[in-house]
Write an enzyme that holds these catalytic residues in place. Sequence first.
Site, PDB file in Angstrom:
ATOM      1  N   GLU A 154     -18.750   4.874 -24.238  1.00 45.58           N
ATOM      2  CA  GLU A 154     -19.572   5.255 -23.112  1.00 45.58           C
ATOM      3  C   GLU A 154     -19.284   6.720 -22.861  1.00 45.58           C
ATOM      4  OE1 GLU A 154     -21.813   2.319 -21.033  1.00 45.58           O
ATOM      5  OE2 GLU A 154     -23.067   1.177 -22.235  1.00 45.58           O
ATOM      6  N   GLU A 308     -24.715  -2.228 -28.495  1.00 47.41           N
ATOM      7  CA  GLU A 308     -25.298  -3.797 -27.328  1.00 47.41           C
ATOM      8  C   GLU A 308     -26.560  -3.846 -26.627  1.00 47.41           C
ATOM      9  OE1 GLU A 308     -22.866  -2.615 -23.161  1.00 47.41           O
ATOM     10  OE2 GLU A 308     -21.260  -1.971 -25.035  1.00 47.41           O
TER      11      GLU A 308
HETATM   12  C1  GAL Z   1     -22.665  -1.581 -20.562  1.00 49.98           C
HETATM   13  C2  GAL Z   1     -21.238  -1.345 -21.474  1.00 49.98           C
HETATM   14  C3  GAL Z   1     -20.526  -2.598 -20.868  1.00 49.98           C
HETATM   15  C4  GAL Z   1     -21.234  -3.480 -19.603  1.00 49.98           C
HETATM   16  C5  GAL Z   1     -22.261  -3.908 -19.992  1.00 49.98           C
HETATM   17  C6  GAL Z   1     -22.976  -4.274 -18.429  1.00 49.98           C
HETATM   18  O1  GAL Z   1     -23.651  -0.253 -19.975  1.00 49.98           O
HETATM   19  O2  GAL Z   1     -20.682  -0.896 -21.781  1.00 49.98           O
HETATM   20  O3  GAL Z   1     -18.600  -2.570 -20.996  1.00 49.98           O
HETATM   21  O4  GAL Z   1     -20.772  -2.224 -18.328  1.00 49.98           O
HETATM   22  O5  GAL Z   1     -22.722  -2.245 -19.841  1.00 49.98           O
HETATM   23  O6  GAL Z   1     -24.480  -4.506 -18.236  1.00 49.98           O
END
Ligand code: GAL
Length: 685
Positions: A154, A308
Amino acid sequence: MPSPARRFSTDRFLFGGDYNPEQWPEEVWHEDVALMRRAGVNAATVGVFSWAALEPAEGVYEFGWLDRVVEVLHAGGVGVVLATPTASPPPWFTRAHPDAMPVGPDGVRLSHGSRDTYAVSAPAYRDACREIVQRLAERYGSHPALLAWHVHNEYGTLDWGEHAAAAFRRWLQRRYGTLTELNRAWYTSFWSQRYGDWEDVLPPRATQYLANPAQVLDFKRFSSDEMLQALREQRDVIRATGSAAPVTTNFMLPTWNHLEQWSWSAELDLVSVDHYLDTVGPDGETHAAYGADLTRSFGQGDPWLLMEQSSTSSTVPGRRAHKSPDRVIRNSLSYLARGSQGALFFQWRAPAAGSEAWHGGIVPHTGAGSRSFRGFEQLGAVLTAIAEAAEPPAEGPLVEADVAVLWHAEGWWATDAPQLPSDLLDYSSTVRAAHRALWQAGYAVDFAAPGADLSRYRLVLVPSMFALDGQAVRRLEEHLAAGGHLAVWPFTGYADEDLHVVPGGYPGRLRHLLGLHVEELHPLAAGDEVLLESDGTGPLRGRVWSELVVPDGAEVLAAYAGGGLDGKAALTRHRVGAGVAHYVSTFLDEEPLRRWLTAVCEQSGARPVLGAPAPEGVEVVRRRGARADHLFVLNHSGVPVRVTGPGTNLLTSSPADAGLRVEPRGWAVLRTTERDGWSAEALEA
Ligand code: GAL
């Protein structure tokens, strides 16, 4: 046709997520892999924040643990998405290179202790990134378990410090050539801002009153380009080692936005995204679809990867809201239907401590005996059953859409500026509202960059885009000339790419297409509304904005009803060559927006996925495939629906010719070769 690298995981959908074995003793790794096998997990994203574990002191490397992790996963049949750890330099790095820490606009330099703390323009940071990436790529680049490279995490840390200032000046010199040109573009005759020496030019640091909007916009453009250059360096190091695995980086959508994703996507073998729902209410489904359609579009319609999504809970204001297993499955299927090659989660195992201890995991704190873990096992079984849908078609996009929405990060950035005519202007909510309306009406949607080829679309929507350059306008002209339809929202095309307002009435760049000019702006107070004449089915209500529209050839479809603009044009239509340009001069509420857009879609000849609208709360997406297409039917509603058509449900092997029942909050994935002959109806509960 997808590029060779974008033909990714074509024999199965990936299932798994972020895996942080460095947080756990080694015996847990074996339990992890056993549970992964049980749930059908086939992909683990490893190493995202592992720099300190891989290089505990400068030049001291410890790859042994990662070697063992990769072997354990590989032996268990789990592929590895290997991250480069550069989002979080270790504390020794920041002490050795304090100048490589980012500085805020207020001059405060940040310290380590969290993550994502680096000045992307600092040479020491960039050198250190190349070094660690080189070692990782040499060691793991041809490992048979390697599925893809996940560069960084990110990207999005901005810096206003001295390295950023120097890099910003170089970027501006490339963009403008001379200070004279920069002074013109930035309109520096205003407030005595004229620059006589490049060294005087700074990032938009904290200042006494309002910053120069053109400087702010250029700084955002620069920051995106600078982070992209950092990504390219890592990608090139990986490629130079001969590693053939596709390279991606995970975008973050769409709550914050520091990247211009169109240019980034062009540099990636595979586009990927982290997508977190912004609500746990029913509208979460439209949000998943929005993120998925955007990401697929960034990759020009090719397969992409959901890197994710949240696992057992979602972050909503003030709490972590529970995410039910059926919702996890329906959301995952929505992403897959819209082109993702996998459903990956944050994260495999919920951490025992740390600032994200409550962010959940496929294995929650309560363990694998939980209802949520059983839900993930069910998801694994669903993904196995529908694996054939992962193979993309030999030609053309994965999802065929007749409608495109123009989308650009700059539209968002430009609308973030203070002192616009209304503080209530909200680019991303406006775009999302347009997408939601089309979701509700059952249309497939792409997003397109301003200036991109629009010839495959019947209808193009521009739900606000304050600045448009000449190429973007030419593409809209061509689209109309070819018989396409265009629908435009307020606060579009007012300015050129330097944010200079085009004189002679708004929207200066589109007046000739819309057949009107706007003479006065009448923004509304928060909570106020305007009424338009009824379209015959109910009131047309708008908020945030109204304006005095003067038609110059446009036909008035509805006028304002009551208030200071009573009787003045509110909704118009203008024939341009073979095409039609529609204009709405306020931000319509959800229901009237859906009605207006459905009417515009119908006039344009765009076709809903099922040929007719689906029942309320039912999402139907056609994902094109190699030998057949797959119709994903997601019943988000509380009543059963019947889907009828020439296809077979992959999950039950039941034919749908005589009708197939899809339970409330249930799903079906139907193999079909037919586009026509489909219908869906709600049944009595
Ligand atoms: C994402 C990030 C992860 C973690 C997650 C938490 O945006 O890439 O590392 O922080 O959020 O929900």
